[in-house]
Design a protein around this motif. Structure first.
Motif, short mmCIF file in Angstrom:
data_model
loop_
_atom_site.label_atom_id
_atom_site.label_comp_id
_atom_site.label_asym_id
_atom_site.label_seq_id
_atom_site.Cartn_x
_atom_site.Cartn_y
_atom_site.Cartn_z
N VAL A 15 0.95 -1.29 0.04
CA VAL A 15 -0.21 0.02 -0.06
C VAL A 15 0.68 1.35 0.10
CG1 VAL A 15 -1.43 1.50 1.48
CG2 VAL A 15 -2.03 -1.08 1.03
N SER A 116 -9.01 16.55 -1.26
CA SER A 116 -8.72 15.38 -2.33
C SER A 116 -8.37 14.15 -1.40
CB SER A 116 -7.90 15.54 -3.29
OG SER A 116 -6.71 16.08 -2.80
N ILE A 117 -8.11 14.45 -0.04
CA ILE A 117 -7.67 13.41 0.93
C ILE A 117 -8.90 12.50 1.18
CG2 ILE A 117 -8.38 14.83 3.13
CD1 ILE A 117 -5.41 12.44 2.88
N GLU A 118 -10.10 12.92 0.92
CA GLU A 118 -11.37 12.02 1.10
C GLU A 118 -11.27 11.08 -0.01
OE1 GLU A 118 -13.56 12.65 3.54
OE2 GLU A 118 -12.46 14.52 4.17
N LEU A 119 -10.59 11.07 -1.18
CA LEU A 119 -10.39 9.96 -2.10
C LEU A 119 -9.58 9.02 -1.56
CD1 LEU A 119 -10.09 12.24 -5.19
CD2 LEU A 119 -12.11 11.04 -4.71
N LEU A 120 -8.76 9.40 -0.74
CA LEU A 120 -7.70 8.53 -0.36
C LEU A 120 -8.08 7.68 0.72
CD1 LEU A 120 -4.03 9.91 -0.41
CD2 LEU A 120 -5.26 8.24 -1.97
N VAL A 121 -8.87 8.57 1.75
CA VAL A 121 -9.48 7.60 2.96
C VAL A 121 -10.54 6.90 2.74
CG1 VAL A 121 -10.41 8.21 5.10
CG2 VAL A 121 -8.51 9.67 4.30
N ALA A 122 -11.10 7.20 1.42
CA ALA A 122 -12.29 6.16 1.04
C ALA A 122 -11.79 4.82 0.47
CB ALA A 122 -12.97 7.01 0.14
N LEU A 123 -10.55 4.83 0.26
CA LEU A 123 -9.69 3.62 -0.38
C LEU A 123 -9.14 2.68 0.93
CD1 LEU A 123 -7.75 4.93 -3.19
CD2 LEU A 123 -10.14 3.86 -3.25
N PRO A 124 -9.01 1.55 0.70
CA PRO A 124 -8.54 0.75 1.99
C PRO A 124 -7.00 0.84 2.19
CG PRO A 124 -8.58 -0.67 0.23
CD PRO A 124 -9.07 0.60 -0.41
N VAL A 125 -7.05 2.15 2.81
CA VAL A 125 -5.63 2.26 3.47
C VAL A 125 -5.74 3.38 4.76
CG1 VAL A 125 -4.61 3.03 0.93
CG2 VAL A 125 -5.72 4.75 2.21
N VAL A 127 -4.65 6.16 7.70
CA VAL A 127 -4.03 7.49 7.56
C VAL A 127 -2.46 7.59 7.56
CG1 VAL A 127 -4.00 9.82 8.86
CG2 VAL A 127 -5.93 8.47 8.43
N GLU B 52 -14.56 3.27 7.99
CA GLU B 52 -13.31 3.47 7.30
C GLU B 52 -12.11 3.00 7.77
OE1 GLU B 52 -14.55 7.26 4.34
OE2 GLU B 52 -13.40 7.64 6.28
N ARG B 78 -12.12 -4.94 5.23
CA ARG B 78 -12.13 -3.51 4.25
C ARG B 78 -11.92 -3.58 2.81
NH1 ARG B 78 -12.76 0.50 2.32
NH2 ARG B 78 -12.07 2.67 2.89
N VAL B 83 -16.31 2.41 -0.35
CA VAL B 83 -16.73 3.78 0.18
C VAL B 83 -16.86 4.71 -0.82
CG1 VAL B 83 -16.10 5.36 2.27
CG2 VAL B 83 -15.87 2.82 2.45
N PRO B 85 -16.81 8.68 -0.81
CA PRO B 85 -16.81 9.71 0.27
C PRO B 85 -17.61 10.89 -0.06
CG PRO B 85 -14.86 9.73 -1.26
CD PRO B 85 -15.71 8.68 -1.65
N PRO B 88 -16.07 14.82 -2.18
CA PRO B 88 -14.39 14.77 -2.21
C PRO B 88 -13.82 15.83 -3.28
CG PRO B 88 -15.16 13.11 -3.31
CD PRO B 88 -16.30 13.75 -2.76
N GLY B 89 -12.38 16.62 -2.84
CA GLY B 89 -12.18 17.41 -4.07
C GLY B 89 -11.35 16.54 -5.01
N TYR B 99 -6.47 7.59 -11.18
CA TYR B 99 -6.94 7.13 -9.55
C TYR B 99 -7.60 5.81 -9.60
CZ TYR B 99 -9.97 7.77 -5.85
OH TYR B 99 -10.89 7.61 -4.59
N LEU B 106 -5.18 -1.20 -5.21
CA LEU B 106 -5.25 -1.32 -3.58
C LEU B 106 -6.08 -2.49 -3.26
CD1 LEU B 106 -5.48 2.31 -2.52
CD2 LEU B 106 -3.74 0.78 -1.73
#
Lengths: 256, 296
Positions: A15, A116-125, A127, B52, B78, B83, B85, B88-89, B99, B106
């Motif tokens: 990841v 755009s951090i929301e796009l990442l947090v929505a993925l299985p990763v 913080v 999440e 997970r 998910v 969001p 999002p930006g 993306y 992932l």
């Protein structure tokens, strides 16, 4: 709640590598990030020191007015020595600390500010994965930027002064230690700053203790030992910043 | 069938002292389409963040597909969860395709099917920030759907979209929700009513309602819609003392215990009083009625 939530050992390595590649790709596509990442280090690490060395070598007297009785000043009666042992450590610390922090402002703060951090947090990763990848990318960019600049410095030092490889090794140690310390400071910056303005203010604020430490070291510690002592202090400062970020602020702060 | 999502006595207190969730317990069974409703600050987004894995409960435990969010099986659970969001930006320096490839890697799958399902083939090389709002939302849906997850968590999937784009997203959601457990977190009650059959309502960090929408509707107060030639104010004046009445447009909504039994008596009384009633209809409670009654 026995295990730390944000650590996922089975997934972490691939990841983080994936996120690291994403960060690098984005950094290389951002003109602002590239300009900031290259111009300031070039100014701090090459232009200012080399101009000093050229000025020192062209000076007819070759001697500076050095105060006596200050341990760090002992034996620095040649103008180029004064630059090598007194001002160069300041440039090396500043370059090592500032370059990754400025990169962090672009990679971390912009992601949060633009949501755009929301796009990442929505993925299985986690913080932790996200921030680790960002810090690693910043460090790589800073390292790739600073080390060639240090090579230019080294050539100038060898050509224009009497300093030898031992001086360069000590100076390199300081640059690398400052780079390592910048990880903790960048992380602290990432968790504290919510926008560019705060990030820039904090960047300046975090450099102050490092500059005070550097000033004290070059004044009080003689010879090449100042580089060693300063390197240890930089690592301690970076470690302290990292501890404050992880233990006190926690990664959750990046999202709240 | 087990619970797909479960919160057991979960409390989330932030470092600034704010309590987002206060001893909250709720669960969603596998296969259910549930909505998580609540006014701003009710704790909806915090709940999603906990699921999440981005926030850690201060107390209690939360489970995702039967795995505690702080347990060793969470990572695998997970990977079976998508998910979407909230607003999002978009990346200005990544294309939609890049993306989606990151998302797919992932999850350990290929993005091809999600790109095709959400009609993104022609936009895969477009930078995300340059896409229209509708296509941006499709990208986030595609990323959530890329591994064809068992569980979908949708956090305000249509917020900020124009009606046409929102309608398009609803159509996609109807298609991909079939056979999956869904948690829809939304402020849009019409959207929740159209897509979900279970409801969890949060207020000030606590669960105030949980149940099947059908049961909640049945349990809500029954009402009659009355419309008269003289207008709603004349009706309200005549209905004084019968039950709580509310003007809605040209009509009046009157709360009654048993609409079918009470309507004839009520009509006789109104006509005798000279009010020309031309509409008298029993009204089924909507989700909005259930929600407003709950958060009143």
């Amino acid at each position: 709640m026995n295990r730390p939530l944000l650590v996922r050992p089975r997934l972490s390595r691939p990841v983080r590598v994936l996120l690291f590649r994403k960060e690098l790709r984005q950094f290389l596509r951002s003109r602002t990030a590239l300009l900031t990442g290259l111009l300031l280090p070039a100014l701090i690490m090459v232009i200012a020191p080399v101009v000093q060395l050229i000025a020192a070598s062209a000076s007819p007297t070759q001697r500076g007015a050095v105060p006596s009785g200050v341990p760090g000043m002992a034996g620095l009666d040649h103008l180029s020595d004064l630059f090598l042992y007194f001002t160069f450590p300041l440039f090396f610390v500043l370059g090592g600390l500032m370059t990754p922090s400025l990169a962090a402002t672009h990679t971390v703060i912009s992601e949060r500010e633009r949501r755009s951090i929301e796009l990442l947090v929505a993925l299985p990763v986690s913080v932790r994965d996200i921030l680790t990848a960002k810090m690693a990318a910043n460090l790589l960019v800073a390292g790739v930027t600073l080390l060639p600049l240090f090579v230019v410095d080294s050539i100038a030092v060898l050509l224009l002064t009497d300093a030898g490889p031992l001086y360069l090794a000590a100076a390199l140690l300081l640059v690398l230690s400052s780079l390592a310390a910048s990880i903790g400071i960048s992380l602290l910056l990432a968790l504290l700053a919510r926008d560019f303005r705060t990030a820039n203010n904090l960047n300046g604020f975090f450099v102050v203790p490092a500059m005070i430490m550097t000033g004290l070291c070059v004044t009080l510690v003689p010879g090449l030992w100042r580089f060693v002592v300063l390197s240890v202090l930089m690592l301690a400062l970076g470690g302290l910043a990292y501890l404050i970020a992880v233990r006190w602020l926690t990664f959750e702060r990046y999202l709240t | 069938m087990g619970a797909a999502l479960a919160f057991q006595s979960v409390t989330k207190r932030f470092r600034n002292g704010r309590v987002a969730l206060n001893d909250v317990s709720w669960s969603i069974q596998k296969g259910a389409h549930a909505c998580l409703l609540g006014p701003n600050g009710a704790g909806k987004s915090t709940s999603v963040r906990i699921l999440e894995g981005a926030l850690r409960p201060t107390a209690g435990s939360a489970e995702l597909l039967g795995e505690p969010v702080d347990g060793p099986g969470y990572a695998a659970a997970r990977l079976r969860t998508g998910v979407v969001p909230q607003g999002p930006g978009m990346y200005a320096d990544l294309t939609a395709g890049e993306y989606l490839r990151i998302a797919a890697e992932l999850y350990g799958v290929s993005p091809a099917r999600a790109i095709a399902t959400f009609g993104l083939r022609d936009h895969a090389r477009t930078r995300m920030a340059e896409l229209s709002g509708g296509f941006q939302r499709r990208v986030t849906l595609a990323a959530a759907f890329v591994a064809e997850p068992e569980l979908l968590v949708l956090d305000e999937p249509t917020v900020g979209l124009d009606p046409k784009a929102a309608h398009e997203v609803h159509q996609y959601l109807r298609e991909v929700m079939v056979g999956r457990t869904v948690l829809l977190c939304t402020h849009n009650l019409a959207e929740a009513e159209a897509l979900c059959d279970e409801v969890v309502i949060l207020q000030a960090g606590q669960v105030i309602v949980q149940g099947r929408l059908e049961d909640l509707r049945r349990g809500a107060r029954s009402r009659l819609r009355l419309t008269a030639a003289q207008g709603p104010q004349a009706l309200v004046a005549c209905l004084d003392g019968i039950g709580p009445a509310r003007v809605e447009g040209r009509s009046v909504l009157l709360e009654v215990a048993n609409p079918e039994a009470e309507a004839p008596r009520l009509l006789r009384r109104l006509l005798a009083a000279g009010v020309d009633v031309f509409e008298c209809t029993p009204v089924q409670a909507t989700l909005e009625d259930v929600f407003l009654e709950a958060v009143r």
